[in-house]
Write a protein that holds these residues in place. Structure first.
Motif, PDB file in Angstrom:
ATOM      1  N   UNK A 421       0.824  -1.204   0.000  1.00  0.00           N
ATOM      2  CA  UNK A 421       0.000   0.000   0.000  1.00  0.00           C
ATOM      3  C   UNK A 421       0.862   1.260   0.000  1.00  0.00           C
ATOM      4  N   UNK A 422       1.889   1.271   0.843  1.00  0.00           N
ATOM      5  CA  UNK A 422       2.752   2.445   0.914  1.00  0.00           C
ATOM      6  C   UNK A 422       3.500   2.659  -0.393  1.00  0.00           C
ATOM      7  N   UNK A 427       1.942   6.614  -6.171  1.00  0.00           N
ATOM      8  CA  UNK A 427       1.509   6.491  -7.564  1.00  0.00           C
ATOM      9  C   UNK A 427       0.013   6.741  -7.677  1.00  0.00           C
ATOM     10  N   UNK A 428      -0.762   6.138  -6.776  1.00  0.00           N
ATOM     11  CA  UNK A 428      -2.215   6.283  -6.847  1.00  0.00           C
ATOM     12  C   UNK A 428      -2.674   7.704  -6.578  1.00  0.00           C
ATOM     13  N   UNK A 429      -1.898   8.453  -5.814  1.00  0.00           N
ATOM     14  CA  UNK A 429      -2.273   9.836  -5.518  1.00  0.00           C
ATOM     15  C   UNK A 429      -1.792  10.817  -6.581  1.00  0.00           C
ATOM     16  N   UNK A 430      -1.020  10.332  -7.532  1.00  0.00           N
ATOM     17  CA  UNK A 430      -0.495  11.215  -8.564  1.00  0.00           C
ATOM     18  C   UNK A 430      -1.608  11.635  -9.519  1.00  0.00           C
ATOM     19  N   UNK A 431      -1.578  12.854 -10.027  1.00  0.00           N
ATOM     20  CA  UNK A 431      -2.612  13.315 -10.963  1.00  0.00           C
ATOM     21  C   UNK A 431      -2.723  12.443 -12.205  1.00  0.00           C
ATOM     22  N   UNK A 432      -1.594  11.948 -12.704  1.00  0.00           N
ATOM     23  CA  UNK A 432      -1.633  11.128 -13.923  1.00  0.00           C
ATOM     24  C   UNK A 432      -2.433   9.858 -13.681  1.00  0.00           C
ATOM     25  N   UNK A 433      -2.167   9.191 -12.546  1.00  0.00           N
ATOM     26  CA  UNK A 433      -2.883   7.941 -12.252  1.00  0.00           C
ATOM     27  C   UNK A 433      -4.371   8.213 -12.009  1.00  0.00           C
ATOM     28  N   UNK A 434      -4.681   9.232 -11.218  1.00  0.00           N
ATOM     29  CA  UNK A 434      -6.076   9.515 -10.892  1.00  0.00           C
ATOM     30  C   UNK A 434      -6.847   9.964 -12.134  1.00  0.00           C
ATOM     31  N   UNK A 435      -6.159  10.663 -13.051  1.00  0.00           N
ATOM     32  CA  UNK A 435      -6.810  11.033 -14.304  1.00  0.00           C
ATOM     33  C   UNK A 435      -7.144   9.794 -15.123  1.00  0.00           C
ATOM     34  N   UNK A 459     -12.230  14.002  -9.634  1.00  0.00           N
ATOM     35  CA  UNK A 459     -11.489  13.833  -8.390  1.00  0.00           C
ATOM     36  C   UNK A 459     -10.913  15.159  -7.894  1.00  0.00           C
ATOM     37  N   UNK A 460     -10.633  16.075  -8.810  1.00  0.00           N
ATOM     38  CA  UNK A 460     -10.090  17.360  -8.378  1.00  0.00           C
ATOM     39  C   UNK A 460     -11.115  18.167  -7.584  1.00  0.00           C
ATOM     40  N   UNK A 461     -12.370  18.088  -7.985  1.00  0.00           N
ATOM     41  CA  UNK A 461     -13.424  18.807  -7.285  1.00  0.00           C
ATOM     42  C   UNK A 461     -14.129  17.948  -6.248  1.00  0.00           C
ATOM     43  N   UNK A 462     -13.726  16.664  -6.138  1.00  0.00           N
ATOM     44  CA  UNK A 462     -14.367  15.712  -5.233  1.00  0.00           C
ATOM     45  C   UNK A 462     -15.880  15.711  -5.439  1.00  0.00           C
ATOM     46  N   UNK A 463     -16.287  15.582  -6.669  1.00  0.00           N
ATOM     47  CA  UNK A 463     -17.704  15.608  -7.003  1.00  0.00           C
ATOM     48  C   UNK A 463     -18.066  14.390  -7.834  1.00  0.00           C
TER      49      UNK A 463
END
Length: 836
Positions: A421-422, A427-435, A459-463
């Motif tokens: 997880x660590x 990586x999972x919190x990176x903008x590229x991955x979340x996009x 995810x940027x607006x949490x909506x």
């Protein structure tokens, strides 16, 4: 020469054999043995023999005989003791031969409090338990206050049993397209999907008799936390020195402690053995329920003699009372600080839940206590209704912090999970991955369009935006039949804890060709004070009594056409004191101009004509002030979690119809007071009641839609007994003084436990009733109901409670009658409790 070398091995063998025989004789000779009796020459079974120099000992058998083997010759001081007798010390010189030491003990000058048991209950464990009961108040007050650091680790792991043994697949690494990391990747993926874990660090504060406050200073979750058990100390402290141990979130009934004042009536005890631990004699006692049921536990408890304190325990909770798991076990161990202060060192919970025949969820929660500060001087008003608080830094602890604070070792799979997880968290919190994840989620397919609906997240607006599916666009109205139209909602969460939710629908009536729609917007602006504002409105067919019986809600004669605009606000003024306000403007019209027929005409017979009245406007305000004394709560960095109270909630309501305000044509005032409470009655179950009284104090212009309405009972179906009656044969209305009372009592197995055959069915008995009085005609309705309920598993954590009830009702305008009802109640997995 040959003769010499052939005899030498024989001489050596004889010499070695001689030494072995002499050594064995020496070992056999170092024995202390004898018999222990009382002044009446009766043997004393299970008497203690303690060697002071070696800090070890033994116990006599059923005939008072004992034997000890010691490794070293010498002089020893032996202490002989037995419960109810005066201890006796004897000096013994052990040199070569067996030492025979027979001892006679005299009855103690104090008499043990009489224990009434059956003739067969002569096990010395009963006397040990009695001594613990006599001294448990001292144990409860051993420390009036303390602070201690608690490390918590909660784990849940799922395991799927294969239908058959799968053949092992060998990977040919020489193949050109072979992936040498495929097997490891699959194993890691299975670990991430099948193991959930939470670590938490708590500073626990305690003050006698039962005040707790948690300061959660570190928190880290890996995976889903839905199936994990995270105890709240203010809810239950798992202290078995208390007579009853309450188990909220685990079981629907408290259990009787094996050390309760009247435990002898509920349990049998058996001494399994004794051992010495750091120079203290510890009795291992088996706890056996006299009648297995929802209020007794079974297992083993270890008691330190002379100090009469728990050294450790391992107890299993009754299966029939569990809310979620299929079994639940508690393990607890104590450690001594100083000379005689015994404190909890480790507390562990183990539970299991099965999903079908192939999938099993294993869970455990372990708490390790350290750094005790006893007799801690807390500041004034430190303890109160806030029983737990999570600091803002708790969610920011890194791996180095946890590595230095863990006091419970991680299992290999748990350590691997944290490492995985660590390693992927960044990586999972990176903008590229979340996009990329967002793009995949927002991709629309035919199944979503047809059945599931379309979801779009940002995810940027949490909506999150949701559009209903084609299937859910088709709706049915008792007025005019089928309607078609979409539903759209949008949800947004802010990092501050604020929430904004919007939704709306628009539909078209196929029979009447009319367009209707509604919208709603709700904003939680103050998470700590539960402050929120809302606005809603639109056009729709609305039932005159929106909470009427199901069949009545299918009759067109119960509906009007409503155009409405509503504004609402609620806020917690101080803890437990809440003000809720709403203001609504309504344009009310009859539905006489609409075609109301549908296929339901063959199912529901509507003998009433459509109500015709003159169109009018109504502006109505409703204000409710409710207060719950002693309301406990938890404070998170961005929200407040209500835990409840042992005191009743008092509510005062005022509803007013305003004349000439925004064109309003009505004028009335209505007052109502209500009292509601859940009362825990220990092993006898719990009672929930609600009483309310109302009165119109002004009826200058009161229209029938605003009259006080009472719901007609449904045929066969049991409704929430705290808000409705089970045998009210018609819908009622009033404009005068009225009073109603509802109550329900769940025995939680208290009665069934005494019936050997029935208790195996896991059914539970329920009783309750209600009363209604109307000033109009001095109308009175009263009813009583009784029935049985049973909980069925409908998923890993989903539970369905099904009940069958018989109802007896009476009123002053009809003869007494009886009816039967069936109830269905699905447990709330978030609150971990039932609806009623």
């Amino acid at each position: 020469m040959l003769t010499f070398f052939s005899r030498r091995p024989i001489r050596i063998s004889l010499l070695l054999s001689l030494f072995v025989v002499i050594g064995l004789q020496a070992l056999q000779a170092q024995v202390i043995t004898g018999r222990i009796i009382n002044e009446f020459r009766e043997p004393l079974p299970y008497a203690n023999v303690y060697v002071q120099q070696l800090k070890t000992g033994t116990v006599s058998d059923g005939e008072g005989n004992y034997e000890m083997r010691l490794d070293v010759e010498g002089e020893y001081n032996l202490v002989f003791s037995s419960l109810g007798y005066e201890s006796k010390s004897e000096r013994v010189m052990l040199v070569g031969d067996t030492a025979w030491v027979n001892i006679q003990l005299s009855t103690s000058s104090f008499d043990l409090e009489e224990i009434v048991v059956s003739a067969k209950d002569k096990d010395p464990a009963y006397a040990v338990i009695r001594k613990v009961i006599e001294n448990k108040d001292r144990q409860l007050r051993s420390a009036d206050s303390y602070r201690t650091k608690v490390y918590l680790k909660a784990v849940e792991e799922s395991e799927v049993t294969p239908r058959e043994e799968a053949p092992k697949v060998e990977v040919d690494l020489s193949a050109p397209d072979a992936d040498p990391f495929a097997a490891e990747a699959a194993e890691n993926q299975a670990l991430l999907a099948g193991l959930n874990l939470v670590e938490m660090e708590v500073m626990l504060n305690y003050q006698y008799p039962r005040q707790y406050k948690e300061e959660r200073t570190a928190y880290q979750a890996y995976g889903s936390t839905n199936g994990l058990f995270l105890p709240i100390f203010a809810e239950t402290d798992f202290n078995f020195y208390r007579n009853l141990v309450y188990l909220p979130g685990i079981a629907d009934a408290p259990v009787i402690s094996p050390l309760s004042n009247n435990a002898i009536l509920s349990y049998k005890y058996e001494l399994l053995g004794t051992t010495y631990l750091d120079g203290r004699l510890v009795n291992e006692i088996k706890v056996i329920p006299r009648k297995e049921g929802n209020s007794t536990v079974k297992g083993t408890i270890w008691i330190v003699e002379d100090e009469w304190t728990i050294q450790q325990l391992a107890l299993e909770l009754p299966v029939g009372t569990l809310l979620f798991g299929d079994n639940f076990r508690i393990e607890q161990s104590y450690t001594v600080l100083g000379d005689s202060l015994w404190t909890v060192d480790r507390l562990a919970f183990y539970y299991q839940s099965k999903q079908g025949k192939r999938k099993t969820f294993e869970g455990s929660t372990v708490l390790r206590y350290s750094d005790y500060e006893h007799n801690y001087a807390f500041p004034d008003k430190f303890f109160g209704n806030e029983v737990a608080v999570t600091t803002s830094e708790a969610y920011e602890r890194d791996g180095d912090y946890w590595a230095g604070t863990r006091t419970e070792e991680l299992a290999e799979r748990e350590a691997k999970l944290i490492h995985l997880r660590d390693s992927i968290q960044e990586v999972r919190n990176s903008p590229v991955y979340r996009d990329s994840v967002e793009q995949l989620y927002n991709k629309i397919n035919l199944l979503e369009l047809a059945w599931d609906g379309v979801g779009i997240q940002n995810w940027r607006e949490e909506s999150h935006l949701y559009v209903s599916s084609l299937a859910s666009m088709i709706d049915f109205s008792p007025v005019g039949g089928w309607r078609v139209g979409p539903y759209v909602s949008r949800f947004k969460r802010y990092q501050s804890g604020r929430i904004w939710s919007n939704s709306g629908n628009l539909d078209y009536g196929l029979r009447n060709g009319d367009v209707q729609g509604n919208f709603s917007s709700w904003f939680r602006y103050d998470p700590f004070r539960l402050g929120s504002v809302s606005i809603s409105g639109g056009r729709s067919f609305e039932a005159i009594n929106q909470y009427d019986a199901y069949l009545n809600l299918l009759r067109p004669s119960n509906y009007t056409l409503l155009d409405a605009l509503r504004v609402g606000h609620e806020i917690e003024l101080v803890n437990g004191l809440r003000l809720t306000s709403s203001f609504s403007w309504n344009d009310r019209r009859p539905i006489t101009g609409y075609e109301v027929g549908s296929f339901l005409e063959d199912v529901v017979t509507d003998g009433d004509e459509i109500i015709d009245f003159e169109r009018y406007q109504a502006f109505v305000s409703t204000n409710t002030l409710s207060y719950t004394p002693g309301q406990r709560y938890m404070r998170e960095p961005n929200r407040k979690v209500i835990l409840g109270s042992k005191w009743p909630t008092l509510s005062l309501l005022h509803r007013r119809g305003w004349d000439k305000t925004l064109g309003s044509d009505i004028r009335f005032d209505y007052l109502e007071a209500a009292l509601e409470q859940e009362v825990l009655l220990g092993a006898l179950g719990n009672t929930h009641y609600r009483a309310q009284m109302g009165q119109f104090v002004n009826t200058d212009d009161l229209r029938f839609i605003d009259w006080k309405q009472f719901r007609q009972s449904d045929p066969f179906l049991y409704s929430n007994p705290l808000n409705s009656f089970q045998s009210l044969d018609t819908s009622l209305t009033t404009t005068n003084l009225h009073f109603e009372l509802h109550f329900i009592h769940h025995f939680n197995g208290a009665i069934i436990n005494n019936i050997p055959l029935l208790k195996k069915t896991r059914i539970k008995t329920v009783v309750g009733g209600g009363m209604l009085w109307l000033q109009d005609g001095d109308y009175r309705h009263q009813e009583l109901f009784a029935g049985v309920e049973r909980v069925f598993k409908v998923g890993t954590r989903r539970r369905l409670r099904v009940g069958v009830f018989g109802v007896v009702a009476d009123a002053n305008n009809r003869k007494p009658d009886t009816s039967f009802k069936i109830s269905f109640d699905l447990i709330d997995v978030w609150k971990r409790d039932w609806s009623y």
